[in-house]
Write an enzyme that holds these catalytic residues in place. Structure first.
Site, PDB file in Angstrom:
ATOM      1  N   HIS A  74     105.228  27.954  30.971  1.00 14.97           N
ATOM      2  CA  HIS A  74     106.509  28.554  31.326  1.00 14.97           C
ATOM      3  C   HIS A  74     106.396  29.502  32.506  1.00 14.97           C
ATOM      4  O   HIS A  74     107.316  30.256  32.798  1.00 14.97           O
ATOM      5  CB  HIS A  74     107.097  29.259  30.097  1.00 14.97           C
ATOM      6  CG  HIS A  74     107.310  28.305  28.958  1.00 14.97           C
ATOM      7  ND1 HIS A  74     108.480  27.634  28.768  1.00 14.97           N
ATOM      8  CD2 HIS A  74     106.451  27.851  28.012  1.00 14.97           C
ATOM      9  CE1 HIS A  74     108.357  26.826  27.721  1.00 14.97           C
ATOM     10  NE2 HIS A  74     107.130  26.938  27.249  1.00 14.97           N
ATOM     11  N   LYS A  85      79.039  48.411  45.010  1.00 12.30           N
ATOM     12  CA  LYS A  85      78.333  49.471  44.274  1.00 12.30           C
ATOM     13  C   LYS A  85      77.785  50.542  45.212  1.00 12.30           C
ATOM     14  O   LYS A  85      77.777  51.725  44.884  1.00 12.30           O
ATOM     15  CB  LYS A  85      77.184  48.866  43.451  1.00 12.30           C
ATOM     16  CG  LYS A  85      77.666  48.043  42.272  1.00 12.30           C
ATOM     17  CD  LYS A  85      76.493  47.560  41.447  1.00 12.30           C
ATOM     18  CE  LYS A  85      76.930  46.551  40.412  1.00 12.30           C
ATOM     19  NZ  LYS A  85      75.807  45.879  39.765  1.00 12.30           N
ATOM     20  N   GLU A 106      80.584  33.555  39.323  1.00  9.26           N
ATOM     21  CA  GLU A 106      79.390  34.284  39.748  1.00  9.26           C
ATOM     22  C   GLU A 106      78.269  33.330  40.162  1.00  9.26           C
ATOM     23  O   GLU A 106      77.412  33.682  40.965  1.00  9.26           O
ATOM     24  CB  GLU A 106      78.918  35.201  38.606  1.00  9.26           C
ATOM     25  CG  GLU A 106      78.583  36.594  39.085  1.00  9.26           C
ATOM     26  CD  GLU A 106      78.211  37.549  37.956  1.00  9.26           C
ATOM     27  OE1 GLU A 106      78.086  37.131  36.793  1.00  9.26           O
ATOM     28  OE2 GLU A 106      78.041  38.738  38.263  1.00  9.26           O
TER      29      GLU A 106
HETATM   30  O1  PA5 Z   1      75.654  37.160  34.667  1.00  9.01           O
HETATM   31  C1  PA5 Z   1      75.188  38.200  35.088  1.00  9.01           C
HETATM   32  O2  PA5 Z   1      74.002  38.310  35.432  1.00  9.01           O
HETATM   33  C2  PA5 Z   1      76.044  39.443  35.207  1.00  9.01           C
HETATM   34  O3  PA5 Z   1      77.375  39.161  34.978  1.00  9.01           O
HETATM   35  C3  PA5 Z   1      75.578  40.505  34.215  1.00  9.01           C
HETATM   36  O4  PA5 Z   1      75.623  39.976  32.936  1.00  9.01           O
HETATM   37  C4  PA5 Z   1      76.446  41.762  34.280  1.00  9.01           C
HETATM   38  O5  PA5 Z   1      76.490  42.248  35.583  1.00  9.01           O
HETATM   39  C5  PA5 Z   1      75.898  42.830  33.345  1.00  9.01           C
HETATM   40  O6  PA5 Z   1      74.592  43.136  33.696  1.00  9.01           O
HETATM   41  P1  PA5 Z   1      73.667  44.049  32.814  1.00  9.01           P
HETATM   42  O7  PA5 Z   1      73.394  43.378  31.529  1.00  9.01           O
HETATM   43  O8  PA5 Z   1      72.427  44.190  33.616  1.00  9.01           O
HETATM   44  O9  PA5 Z   1      74.395  45.345  32.623  1.00  9.01           O
END
Ligand code: PA5
Length: 420
Positions: free
Chosen positions: A297, A409, A276
């Site tokens: 394996h 989304k 990410e």
């Molecule tokens: O690292 C990040 O920002 C994302 O992976 C969020 O943690 C994830 O999308 C969850 O977001 P939220 O806590 O707003 O539900």
């Protein structure tokens, strides 16, 4: 400390070249050590004491004690950065106490949530909803279902069983005020995947009986080391440089490997952190993780002889804890050469052999960790977060945003009739 070694038996990367790259990029390290103005809103994790200082730890321990004294089960409701760090530690370490942790709000499977609910009857249940942006659908759904379950079971008093970790001024905090849930800060200046060492990761870990003080102490020591060590001697900087030099040479995958299956959920945390943070603007290494020896394996074949797209980073634990001696047996099973051998020695021999074989073909990083415990988890969280910040900066991307996860989304919300 975490010690880094780099081997490239394939001869593709010379140490001189790495040194030269680090000299060119040293400014990035200096800026990160100080904390850059441009990322000020995302660097709340950089100084460990800011969100995991004594006062906050004491508050976490007080809240956790309440659950530990009365609870049998804590359900963490969160996804991505909101649950991965806590899960990594809780699932790897024994913990102390009786509270079992379950995970919800991290998928949309009805069978999964039903299975969670089935495990709650007859138990004293608490929940911790963790959401920075309280619009994420999975935790939203999980929270509703579990809240309704608690209400049905405990009546109006259910609210004392709800802990909500959210940002100040958010809708989640408003719900806490209206319904009497306990509110914990999700720091505005920390993104989910960098949130291991604040309420987000520490509160559920404390409930599970993890020594969060040791975790924080490991992170603090690592911070001190990485924010004061200059140039090549800085292992996070070297690691980030290796990643980027290899990326420039055409490598497209980094594979995290260890011979300790207890790192299973840590692998998920690490994968998310790098995917990410760096996978954007058409760039980035694809992070994957393997559990050896099992995956030798299967994936081992690809590593040794498949497309040369990946390099490997090994987590190597110097002092594995549990002794298991293979006793001699009167059944002649062909394994007598192992009689009297400690399983730790077998695992270590498998590690050395794998490292040797793989590093003859591809670049391999070895990160040596003394022991698998709370302290080293704190070190590893900080090490990789800092390295990711450096690595993303070398790559020329913003390591703290994630614009790409929004695209699907739009289509999903349209299909589900969400209008605002
Ligand atoms: O690292 C990040 O920002 C994302 O992976 C969020 O943690 C994830 O999308 C969850 O977001 P939220 O806590 O707003 O539900």
């Amino acid at each position: 400390m975490v010690h880094l070694e780099f081997y490239d038996g394939s001869g593709q990367t010379a140490n001189d070249e790495l040194s030269e790259y680090m000299r060119q990029k040293e400014e990035i390290l200096i800026r990160a050590q100080a904390g850059e103005e441009q990322y000020r809103d995302s660097l709340g994790w950089l100084a460990v004491d800011e969100w995991a200082g004594e006062e906050r730890i004491a508050e976490i321990e007080t809240f956790a004690k309440r659950v530990r004294e009365d609870g049998d089960i804590l359900v963490i409701i969160g996804i991505g950065g909101s649950n991965q760090a806590a899960r990594a530690v809780i699932e790897a370490l024994p913990g102390h106490g009786k509270v079992k942790v379950l995970y919800a709000g991290n998928n949309i499977s009805s069978a999964y949530i039903n299975h969670i609910l089935e495990q709650l009857d007859g138990k004293s249940v608490y929940i911790n909803i963790i959401a920075k942006n309280f619009e994420t659908m999975e935790p939203g759904i999980g929270f509703r279902i579990l809240r309704q379950y608690l209400k049905k079971r405990y009546g109006v008093g259910y609210s004392s069983r709800v802990f909500a970790t959210g940002t100040r001024g958010s809708e989640l905090q408003e719900l806490c005020v209206t319904h009497g849930y306990t509110f914990l800060d999700f720091p505005e200046d920390i993104g989910g995947r960098y949130s291991a060492l604040c309420n987000v990761g520490l509160f559920p870990a404390a409930v599970a009986g993890i020594d969060i003080r040791a975790m924080v102490s490991g992170a603090r020591d690592m911070e001190k080391n990485l924010r004061t060590t200059a140039g090549e001697k800085n292992d996070a900087f070297r690691y980030a440089a290796i990643r980027n030099v290899l990326y420039q040479k055409g490598f497209r995958m980094e594979m995290l490997a260890s011979f300790e299956p207890r790192y299973q959920y840590f692998n998920g945390w690490w994968t998310q952190l790098f995917a990410e943070s760096e996978g954007k603007d058409g760039k980035g290494l694809y992070p994957v993780a393997v559990k050896y020896s099992e995956d030798l394996h299967s994936i081992g074949q690809f590593v040794q002889e498949g497309s040369p797209v990946l390099f490997e980073t090994f987590l190597d634990i110097e002092k594995p804890d549990a002794e298991v001696i293979l006793e001699a047996d009167d059944v002649d099973d062909g394994f007598d050469y192992l009689n009297g051998t400690d399983l730790r020695a077998v695992n270590s021999a498998a590690f050395s052999a794998t490292f040797q074989a793989h590093s003859e073909r591809l670049p391999c990083v070895r990160l040596r960790i003394e022991e698998l415990n709370e302290y080293s988890f704190g070190q590893l969280f900080y090490f990789f977060e800092f390295a990711c910040y450096l690595s993303g900066s070398m790559l020329g991307v913003n390591p703290f945003n994630q614009p790409g996860v929004e695209n699907y989304k739009g289509y999903m919300f349209k299909a589900l009739g969400k209008h605002k």
